[in-house]
Design an enzyme around this catalytic site. Sequence first.
Site, PDB file in Angstrom:
ATOM      1  N   LYS A 142       8.680  -9.486   0.947  1.00 16.43           N
ATOM      2  CA  LYS A 142       7.332  -8.757   1.187  1.00 16.43           C
ATOM      3  C   LYS A 142       6.379 -10.232   1.041  1.00 16.43           C
ATOM      4  O   LYS A 142       6.400 -11.157   0.427  1.00 16.43           O
ATOM      5  CB  LYS A 142       6.672  -7.500  -0.516  1.00 16.43           C
ATOM      6  CG  LYS A 142       7.138  -6.649  -0.682  1.00 16.43           C
ATOM      7  CD  LYS A 142       6.763  -5.783  -1.520  1.00 16.43           C
ATOM      8  CE  LYS A 142       7.816  -5.058  -2.244  1.00 16.43           C
ATOM      9  NZ  LYS A 142       7.004  -3.107  -2.488  1.00 16.43           N
ATOM     10  N   ASP A 252      -1.087   4.742  -7.666  1.00 12.53           N
ATOM     11  CA  ASP A 252      -1.013   5.025  -6.406  1.00 12.53           C
ATOM     12  C   ASP A 252       0.469   6.127  -5.976  1.00 12.53           C
ATOM     13  O   ASP A 252       0.790   5.254  -5.712  1.00 12.53           O
ATOM     14  CB  ASP A 252      -0.903   4.196  -5.154  1.00 12.53           C
ATOM     15  CG  ASP A 252      -1.427   4.146  -3.870  1.00 12.53           C
ATOM     16  OD1 ASP A 252      -1.733   5.675  -3.182  1.00 12.53           O
ATOM     17  OD2 ASP A 252      -1.262   3.628  -3.424  1.00 12.53           O
TER      18      ASP A 252
END
Length: 475
Positions: A142, A252
């Site tokens: 990432k 989220d």
Amino acid sequence: MSSLPICAIALFALLFITLTFLKDNWNLHVHGRDLANEIPHLNSVSYNNSLDKELQERRKELLIYYAVSGNKSGALSKKNVLSSRNEWVAQIKESIMYVATITDEIGCDQLRYIKIVDFLGAGYTKAVVKGVLPKGFPVALKSVNEKGTDIRRCLEDFKDLEGCRELVSYKLIKEIVLLQRLRHPNLIKLQGHCLWSLRAGAVTAAFEQGSPLQMIELLQSPWEERFRVCLGLVRLLHYLSQSPLGSVALLDFQPRQFVLVAGELKLTDLDDASIEEPMCQTRADCLLHFPIRNFSIPCSPEGVCQGLNEKRNLYNAYRYFFMYLLPHQAPPTLRPLIDQIMNLTGELKNNVSKTRKAFEEILHLYKSGLYLQNLPPSSVEDYTALRGVRASGGGVYRCWPSYSQKACVLSVFSVREAAFICTSHPHCSSFTLGAQVTWTGRRLVYFRTGFSDLVPDVDSIVYIKKAQSLRTEAD
Ligand SMILES: Nc1ncnc2c1ncn2[C@@H]1O[C@H](COP(=O)(O)OP(=O)(O)O)[C@@H](O)[C@H]1O
Ligand SMILES: *[C@@H]1O[C@H](CO)[C@@H](O)[C@H](O)[C@H]1NC(C)=O
Ligand SMILES: *[C@@H]1O[C@H](CO)[C@@H](O)[C@H](O)[C@H]1NC(C)=O
Ligand SMILES: *[C@@H]1O[C@H](CO)[C@@H](O)[C@H](O)[C@H]1NC(C)=O
Ligand SMILES: *[C@@H]1O[C@H](CO)[C@@H](O)[C@H](O)[C@H]1NC(C)=O
Ligand SMILES: *[C@@H]1O[C@H](CO)[C@@H](O)[C@H](O)[C@H]1NC(C)=O
Ligand SMILES: [Mg+2]
């Protein structure tokens, strides 16, 4: 944070935490707005520029995670007064590295020469690629998504590319920090990281590689696999509700924040986690809003909405996962228990701990075959067993939901259950038990309309319907 204004969470993160000293350690203790007063050295720099302010809030948040986990090592020392940006950044690096040398396997040296072979996904904050280490070991890497919404919005607000890269990279660093502290089979495993340059927002984190969760595919998979996903999720939420950092809320919460690793659900996106529970005076201060339901929970005597985080997570699990994955095609005798879980979760009547117990009970009933109590006894005697062979082709028919798209392959607890299934399928006249098992240890069985082409296989037994074999002999 994809769905909330950038500053909201950073501020939120600080409003409700106070740290108190216990010996030399920092311990999360009181919820209140006076963190700033209690820890002057977290406040020793004040910026006038709003991007700088924002950056500083993020740095504070990161160090708070180290402090909160009650572990002196790597956390901010009581004597440290950090008076410049550089000292803050150095402290963050030091804290992360301290833990990394103990837990991470992959560092800058390995990441420098890693081969990028594939694109895996991207979100508002991060881009994810597949890398292969020299020994052929695949990892998910990432980094900051330069084309993502976070960078774009920040540039619109502040027009400072360097500052924006640093700001967004703190979200990835937050993920690294959290995953250094939190370990669970249903959390993606952090395998290492490199902070190339904070100013350039150049941060790489390496994780175990999974495949993005495909809800549509999952909907078509056998109940056992869908149950596995829901069970993994509940186990994760149980861990998060009493983690070393306190009760963690996933702000989220969406299926796209999860991946599957060998069929096991793993949460991969953690930069929107929060460990705060709001202060309150009455129940009316402890509200949870969802599109079709609102809930409120009691305000604790200490004036905190205690349990709000786990309830938020649990209802999200209900509306994004359980509702779609759990009831559909469940074994009929387990239906009452599942309906009960669905109802109690949908009404938020149980806490996570109790919900998890209910799931484990279903797993137990399923694995131990106890759910089969009402099976008619006779079925197996209708079949002749041929040991040491398997059917190698022909006689294939399809059923649903099958483990194979091309054949009828189902998992069973016992030969008796397989016989019962075969008898209930009009097309079925034989079935084969091999050595293959599912994650619960149940056997995979191939159901067929015929039993021709038998080939030797020591691990396998073919069962043939007697009526059928008599008729064949008569022919
Ligand atoms: N370990 C992983 N293995 C495979 N794909 C992943 C992995 N982690 C993330 N992804 C994919 O990359 C996407 C973006 O990653 P995520 O961490 O959610 O970034 P963002 O914070 O920008 O949403 C995810 O939705 C998922 O599809
Ligand atoms: C912020 O502004 C105040 C008053 O305008 C000034 O005294 C201070 O030095 C400024 N701080 C920084 C970090 O620029
Ligand atoms: C502190 O953290 C380090 C690294 O994670 C760990 O090895 C050590 O056991 C921890 N100590 C305590 C008291 O938790
Ligand atoms: C939930 O609360 C909001 C704000 O108080 C209100 O506007 C909304 O109508 C409520 N929704 C439901 C389904 O009750
Ligand atoms: C739970 O059960 C009650 C009573 O049967 C019903 O009124 C309610 O709508 C159910 N709630 C959910 C979320 O299924
Ligand atoms: C969860 O609820 C059960 C019963 O409702 C209660 O006994 C238990 O203490 C609760 N657990 C937590 C962690 O709040
Ligand atoms: Mg995401």
